[in-house]
Design a protein around this motif. Structure first.
Motif: not given
Length: 365
Positions: A195-200, A208-213, A303-317, A355-357
């Protein structure tokens, strides 16, 4: 005040089952990794059973979350083996020996932390024809893909300084073999589920992991007024100064009316006590990854956060729930004297690519 879930019973210890005949074998060391294995199975292999090998650390909070995630995985029909790979002097050898045959026979291997020396050792022992999937282990995925694309000979975590000392040198052969295993080849496909912005690099497939489950399994949550603040382990990893961090939490909580502080599983008790007393916040120790806790609710509208994983995952979840996620930048003045030279750039990248924060300026100083 601290809210902590009642500990779950220790899982039954079993020998690793064989993924056998082209099956899927997954290795996880954290609750987030196991969550993302479930998301991957839901998206990519909905009718298949995955054999998940849990390699738990010593940290009790991580172990507690892993127990609950393991039960969720079993509820979804997956086999879960709890392997105490760090349980004493002979545990690593016993674990590796037990896993040797399943590793050779697996058709696909799923891992969550390519930086882990344990996982690198297992990859070095795996069959060369097995396909590989890397699922998110938080924002570290961004650094992993950047190093993979750059052709790094050895993977190094972004918050670490130096080459890792004598132990790292001894581990170099296994690390190099694991690096080759993570490179696509004529008989081996490499997939990144993120779910991260990556350029492999070229030939690595990105799904893409959309947190559908997560969205199907939990919620939607009941919403409460005010704000929730998400804690980080930036002080524990030596990136930011603990005094600066507590002051920033206090300023952020006052400015946005935060009442609860969701502790990271690696945050120290002493620091959390300071946050509770000095910032007047209720400390909540989640019993599951925050994506699931927030989805189950109740959760604040912001929901407030410092730079961390959740600023990418929580908007999806939390998509479609009306919850807003806001990220507060880390001021360079907060960095500790021992912080890696890459720390500020990496943290800025985590914030800038979310995105979306809502973006917030650094609070406190």
């Amino acid at each position: 005040m601290t809210t902590t879930a009642t500990p779950a019973p220790e899982p039954e210890r079993t020998g690793p089952r064989r993924a056998g005949g082209g099956g899927t074998l997954a290795f996880v060391e954290s609750p987030v990794q196991l969550l993302n294995v479930l998301e991957w199975a839901h998206a990519r292999a909905p009718r298949a059973s995955v054999t998940v090998v849990v390699l738990p650390p010593h940290d009790p909070m991580t172990r507690g979350q892993l127990r609950r995630m393991a039960q969720l995985a079993r509820d979804e029909g997956h086999a879960v083996d709890w392997a105490e790979a760090r349980g004493g002097a002979g545990a690593p050898l016993r674990t590796v020996t037990a896993l040797a045959r399943p590793l050779r026979e697996a058709g696909r291997i799923v891992i969550g932390d390519p930086f882990s020396r344990y996982v690198q050792l297992l990859l070095a022992l795996s069959g060369t024809a097995a396909d590989l999937t890397v699922v998110d282990d938080g924002t570290a995925t961004m650094e992993f893909t950047a190093q993979l694309a750059a052709g790094a000979k050895r993977f190094t975590r972004w918050h670490r300084k130096g080459a890792g000392g004598a132990r790292a040198l001894l581990f170099t052969p296994a690390s190099r073999r694991a690096r080759r295993r993570l490179t696509p080849g004529p008989r081996r496909r490499v997939e990144l589920f993120s779910s991260m912005p990556v350029e492999p690099p070229e030939h690595v497939t990105v799904v893409e992991n959309t947190f559908a489950w997560t969205r199907e399994r939990f919620g939607p949550p009941a919403l409460i007024n005010g704000s929730d603040l998400v804690g980080t382990s930036l002080a524990e990893t030596g990136v930011v100064d603990v005094d600066r961090y507590v002051e920033a939490v206090r300023s952020l909580a006052r400015a946005h009316g935060a009442v609860r502080y969701f502790a990271h599983r690696r945050e120290r008790t002493e620091k959390l006590h300071r946050v509770a007393v000095e910032c007047d916040l209720e400390i909540v120790r989640p019993d599951l990854p925050l994506e699931l806790v927030a989805r189950r609710g109740p959760v604040a509208r912001t929901i407030l956060s410092f730079p961390s994983t959740v600023v990418h995952t929580l908007p999806l979840a939390l998509a479609g729930t009306g919850v807003e996620v806001a990220v507060c930048d880390v001021d360079p003045a907060w960095l500790s004297a021992g912080a890696s030279p890459r720390a500020q750039g990496f943290l800025s990248g985590v914030t800038a690519t979310a995105r979306g924060v809502q973006r917030l300026p650094a609070s406190g100083a």
